[in-house]
Write a protein that holds these residues in place. Structure first.
Motif, short mmCIF file in Angstrom:
data_model
loop_
_atom_site.label_atom_id
_atom_site.label_comp_id
_atom_site.label_asym_id
_atom_site.label_seq_id
_atom_site.Cartn_x
_atom_site.Cartn_y
_atom_site.Cartn_z
N GLY A 109 0.84 -1.11 0.02
CA GLY A 109 -0.11 0.03 0.06
C GLY A 109 0.80 1.26 0.01
O GLY A 109 0.40 2.20 -0.75
N ASN A 110 2.00 1.20 0.95
CA ASN A 110 2.64 2.51 0.78
C ASN A 110 3.25 2.51 -0.54
O ASN A 110 3.61 3.54 -0.87
CB ASN A 110 3.85 2.36 1.88
N ALA A 111 3.91 1.45 -1.31
CA ALA A 111 4.54 1.80 -2.66
C ALA A 111 3.44 2.21 -3.51
O ALA A 111 3.82 3.07 -4.27
CB ALA A 111 5.12 0.42 -3.03
N ALA A 112 2.29 1.79 -3.12
CA ALA A 112 1.01 2.24 -4.47
C ALA A 112 0.94 3.73 -4.29
O ALA A 112 0.64 4.54 -5.10
CB ALA A 112 -0.13 1.17 -4.28
N CYS A 113 1.03 4.05 -2.87
CA CYS A 113 0.94 5.34 -2.50
C CYS A 113 1.88 6.50 -3.46
O CYS A 113 1.64 7.36 -3.90
CB CYS A 113 0.77 5.75 -1.27
N ALA A 114 3.05 5.87 -3.20
CA ALA A 114 4.45 6.65 -3.82
C ALA A 114 4.28 6.57 -5.41
O ALA A 114 4.22 7.72 -5.78
CB ALA A 114 5.72 6.11 -3.27
N GLU A 115 3.81 5.67 -5.79
CA GLU A 115 3.71 5.53 -7.37
C GLU A 115 2.36 6.37 -7.96
O GLU A 115 2.41 6.76 -8.93
CB GLU A 115 3.41 3.81 -7.60
N ALA A 116 1.31 6.30 -6.97
CA ALA A 116 0.31 7.07 -7.64
C ALA A 116 0.36 8.60 -7.42
O ALA A 116 0.03 9.55 -8.35
CB ALA A 116 -1.24 6.61 -6.78
N ALA A 117 1.17 8.78 -6.52
CA ALA A 117 1.54 10.32 -6.26
C ALA A 117 2.14 10.88 -7.35
O ALA A 117 2.08 12.03 -7.94
CB ALA A 117 2.37 10.39 -4.82
N ILE A 118 3.31 10.05 -7.75
CA ILE A 118 4.00 10.41 -9.07
C ILE A 118 3.11 10.42 -10.38
O ILE A 118 3.13 11.57 -11.07
CB ILE A 118 5.04 9.28 -9.48
N HIS A 119 2.16 9.69 -10.43
CA HIS A 119 1.15 9.80 -11.59
C HIS A 119 0.35 10.97 -11.34
O HIS A 119 -0.06 11.72 -12.33
CB HIS A 119 0.09 8.57 -11.63
N ALA A 120 0.05 11.41 -10.19
CA ALA A 120 -0.84 12.52 -9.99
C ALA A 120 -0.01 14.04 -10.27
O ALA A 120 -0.59 14.95 -10.24
CB ALA A 120 -1.59 12.28 -8.45
N GLY A 121 1.07 13.78 -10.39
CA GLY A 121 1.97 15.04 -10.61
C GLY A 121 2.80 15.43 -9.26
O GLY A 121 3.28 16.67 -9.36
N CYS A 122 2.73 14.82 -8.22
CA CYS A 122 3.32 15.28 -7.06
C CYS A 122 4.93 15.08 -7.29
O CYS A 122 5.44 14.24 -7.84
CB CYS A 122 3.21 14.09 -6.10
N ARG A 123 5.68 16.36 -7.14
CA ARG A 123 7.24 16.27 -7.32
C ARG A 123 7.99 16.90 -6.07
O ARG A 123 8.94 17.24 -6.15
CB ARG A 123 7.41 17.05 -8.45
N PHE A 124 6.99 17.13 -5.00
CA PHE A 124 7.74 17.63 -3.88
C PHE A 124 6.99 16.57 -2.60
O PHE A 124 5.92 16.49 -2.43
CB PHE A 124 7.26 19.12 -3.58
N PHE A 125 8.10 15.87 -1.79
CA PHE A 125 7.88 15.19 -0.80
C PHE A 125 8.82 15.43 0.37
O PHE A 125 10.08 15.54 0.34
CB PHE A 125 8.21 13.65 -1.38
N ALA A 126 7.98 16.03 1.45
CA ALA A 126 8.90 16.27 2.65
C ALA A 126 8.54 15.26 3.82
O ALA A 126 7.17 15.28 3.99
CB ALA A 126 9.03 17.73 2.99
N ALA A 127 9.12 14.65 4.61
CA ALA A 127 8.68 14.04 5.60
C ALA A 127 10.00 13.57 6.59
O ALA A 127 10.94 13.58 6.34
CB ALA A 127 8.17 12.35 5.07
N TYR A 128 9.49 13.14 7.93
CA TYR A 128 10.30 12.66 8.63
C TYR A 128 9.98 11.21 8.94
O TYR A 128 8.99 10.85 8.98
CB TYR A 128 10.02 13.36 10.14
N PRO A 129 11.17 10.25 9.28
CA PRO A 129 10.97 8.98 9.43
C PRO A 129 10.02 8.60 10.27
O PRO A 129 10.34 9.06 11.45
CB PRO A 129 12.44 8.49 9.52
N ILE A 130 9.23 7.50 10.27
CA ILE A 130 8.30 7.06 11.50
C ILE A 130 7.62 5.79 10.71
O ILE A 130 7.22 5.66 9.75
CB ILE A 130 7.24 8.02 11.55
N THR A 131 7.85 4.55 11.47
CA THR A 131 6.83 3.29 11.27
C THR A 131 5.53 3.66 11.56
O THR A 131 5.41 4.21 12.47
CB THR A 131 7.68 2.25 12.20
N PRO A 132 4.88 3.10 10.47
CA PRO A 132 5.03 2.42 9.56
C PRO A 132 4.94 2.95 8.21
O PRO A 132 4.31 2.56 7.26
CB PRO A 132 3.82 1.29 9.72
N ALA A 133 5.28 4.20 8.29
CA ALA A 133 5.07 5.07 6.89
C ALA A 133 6.34 5.42 6.04
O ALA A 133 6.38 6.02 4.95
CB ALA A 133 4.29 6.36 7.24
#
Lengths: 385, 276
Positions: free
Chosen positions: A15-39
């Motif tokens: 599900g997490n990988a699908a989220c990342a891939e769909a974000a790319i399809h949607a046009g997301c080109r900026f991702f900012a995050a802090y590491p945390i399980t399970p995301a």
């Protein structure tokens, strides 16, 4: 080189990988995050996918306060932006989610839920953040929350989340959980050209006539590019249509917040999404969402084999609550069972809509329900008569 | 950039910086005698001297008296949450590198609630100019002790005098990785504007501290009227151009001022290079 969406085909993705891939399809080109399980693996995948491209920007932040603020800043500068986190980080993001509501900046926030409160159960699933997603930042505001049951649905929810965020000019939340995030299953990726992508409305007025919060017919203000003389002025303070602070003006504030609610209300036909199974003649309806939708469907099918008239209602958009549809069902059924991985958070929303039809909450705090558990409650209900 | 000089004023007399101000929003929220007007004028004056920079400038403020400054300007501006001006500005800059992003906020906003973002943005060398107006106290909330209040000083929450030490902001900035570090006071408008102009011409994480008088709270609780506050800054300011930042803490006797750090370091842009 530019970021390239996955080619169409069938993939084996979490599900997490699908989220990342769909974000790319949607046009997301900026991702900012802090590491945390399970995301964390959403960001890990995007860091790899953005590497070596001129348009993909990844930043690992110092904390979730920063990630939410950076996502808003990037959105203001024109980027489709996203962050992903889990409970503790979601708590830290709350204040700036409110800023996103007030500045009306489109972005997507993914909460891959784990057990809480506090540090809780970092590697176990939960739906404990449901009401936090709706009401976690202070004040009164509308919220759009989507919740997928599988990796495939996560792909579609992520696409929809970006489109709704851009259309409504506001943050849209995705509530996933550990079990959806970390279950690998087949995901069908459509042709990129077949995927509808919505982009924010940009102003057509000349720079001097531009007003940062002047709403269009649907209650959504058009955005303007920065550094072009439009004098974009956005603030977390209560403000008028020019963006001028109106920090002591109750009438102006009433009008502003009512518009925020109204713009979501006006877009409900595009937002509301749910799956129904066998509700046509049902006397009892099981309500479940996210990963719990899967055992709930199995339980309903087993109950049908016993001749029990049971149906399933599975919201994919959790907020706004599908009040009208719940009310329709309430006119025909004798009861509802709400199965969820929390202490009955959405059950209260259902109760509010279907009163006086009885609602039974089936709570499991840190494990996806087994079909037998849900079936047992269905059978118990049937034998009450 | 639109130029609408003086036309809002019935007598035809305006301020030379009115072309950059949303004059319809004036008067501002600041108290009589506050130093923030001077600091804001230095920033806008420097931008007027550099039209190419000004036309792509974006201002980001946090919460507090200083955070309100950005909203009075005609430039694109964002009035963010308390402490988060720097990460918001980082998002702007990474997403659109053509922007000249300037953070203009106070000491409490940038170094207390937002301190973590300051050190990390400096460490990354995000291409930002951060201007901190330091008034030694929390003004907007009514005069509480700050992380910049000197030991022994009085505030509403230190009735017997401050028990804590204050940050030496230039030393903090240098240690975290800032490529340009300076300090002036509102009594040095010429030097301040010149330094902002120089900083606007450079790249990387640049930091300027401007000490401003707060007669309403800092002055009131420390037995100084407006004149006393102005003289406090004026008499203690001592030229220390080129000094090591560690050697420029503010004390009861001395306020070292000048440009302390000028370095070249490749700014961070958030783009990950391809695998080699």
């Amino acid at each position: 080189m530019r970021v390239a969406p996955l080619r169409p085909g069938s993939y084996f993705l979490s599900g997490n990988a699908a989220c990342a891939e769909a974000a790319i399809h949607a046009g997301c080109r900026f991702f900012a995050a802090y590491p945390i399980t399970p995301a964390s693996d959403i960001g890990e995948r995007l860091a790899r996918r953005f590497a070596g491209t001129e348009d993909g920007i990844f930043i690992q932040c110092e904390d979730e306060l920063a990630s939410m603020a950076m996502v808003l800043g990037a959105s203001a500068a024109g980027a489709k932006s996203m962050t992903a986190t889990s409970g503790p980080g979601f708590s830290l993001m709350m204040e700036n989610i409110g800023l996103g509501i007030m500045m009306e900046l489109p972005c997507v926030v993914v909460d891959v839920q784990r057990g809480g409160p506090s540090t809780g159960l970092p590697t176990l699933p939960s739906q404990g953040d449901v009401l936090q997603a709706r009401w976690g930042t202070h004040g009164d505001y509308p919220m759009v929350v989507l919740t997928p049951e599988s990796a495939q649905e996560m792909f579609h929810c992520t696409l929809r989340a970006f489109n709704l965020a851009e259309r409504l000019r506001m943050p849209v939340l995705i509530l996933s959980e550990e079990s959806v995030g970390h279950t690998n299953e087949p995901v069908s990726v459509p042709d990129a050209h077949a995927i509808e992508t919505v982009s924010r409305k940009m102003t057509t007025v000349p720079p001097l006539a531009y007003r940062s919060y002047e709403p269009d017919d649907h209650g959504v203000p058009a955005m303007a590019p920065l550094g072009k003389g439009y004098g974009v002025t956005l603030t977390g303070l209560s403000h008028d249509e020019r963006g001028a602070p109106r920090a002591s003006d109750p009438e102006n504030h009433q009008k502003l917040v009512e518009r925020l609610f109204a713009k979501v209300e006006a877009h409900c036909p595009q937002i509301l999404l749910y799956e129904e199974e066998l509700t046509e003649d049902a006397e009892l309806v099981v309500i479940a969402y996210g990963a719990v939708g899967r055992p709930a469907k199995a339980a309903v099918l087993q109950a049908r084999q016993q001749g029990l008239k049971v149906g399933l209602f599975r919201p994919i958009s959790l907020f706004p609550v599908p009040e009208a549809r719940l009310l329709e069902l309430a006119r025909r059924v004798r009861g509802f069972v709400v199965a969820e991985m929390n202490a009955g958070q959405f059950a209260r929303e259902v109760e509010r809509c279907v009163r006086p039809v009885p609602v039974r909450s089936l709570s499991s705090l840190a494990a996806v329900h087994k079909p037998e558990e849900i079936l047992h409650v269905i059978e118990g209900w049937a034998h009450v008569d | 950039m639109s130029i609408r000089l003086y036309d809002e004023w019935p007598d035809g007399i305006g301020h030379p910086l009115d072309s950059l101000l949303r004059t319809e929003q004036l008067p501002h929220v600041w108290c009589v005698g506050c130093g923030l007007g001077t600091a804001t004028a230095c920033l806008l004056g420097a931008l007027e001297e550099l039209p190419a920079v000004r036309d792509h400038a974006v201002l980001v403020g946090g919460i507090g008296c200083t955070g309100r400054a950005v909203g009075y300007t005609k430039l694109d501006n964002f009035h963010t949450t308390h402490g988060r001006a720097i990460p918001f500005a980082t998002g702007l800059k990474l997403a659109d590198p053509s922007l000249n992003v300037i953070v203009f906020s106070g000491d409490g906003d940038l170094f207390s609630i937002g301190g973590n973002h300051f050190i990390h943005a400096a460490r990354r060398n995000v291409d930002l100019l951060v201007i901190c107006c330091n008034n030694f106290i929390y003004g907007m909330t009514g005069g509480q002790v700050a992380c910049t209040t000197l030991p022994g000083d009085h505030s509403t929450t230190t009735p017997m005098g401050n028990l804590e030490d204050a940050f030496n902001l230039p030393a903090l900035a240098e240690a975290a990785g800032a490529t340009y570090v300076a300090r002036w006071t509102s009594l040095h408008p010429v030097q301040t504007q010149r330094t902002i102009r120089e900083a606007l011409g450079r790249k990387g994480f640049r930091f300027i501290e401007i000490l401003v008088q707060c007669p309403t709270y800092y002055g009131k609780y420390n037995d100084m009227d407006l004149r006393g506050m102005v003289m406090y800054l004026k008499n203690r300011a001592a030229m220390a151009e080129g000094s090591a930042p560690a050697a420029v803490p503010i004390t009861k006797d001395r306020i070292p001022v000048g440009v302390f750090v000028r370095l070249e370091r490749r700014p961070f842009d958030g783009r990950i290079p391809p695998a080699s």
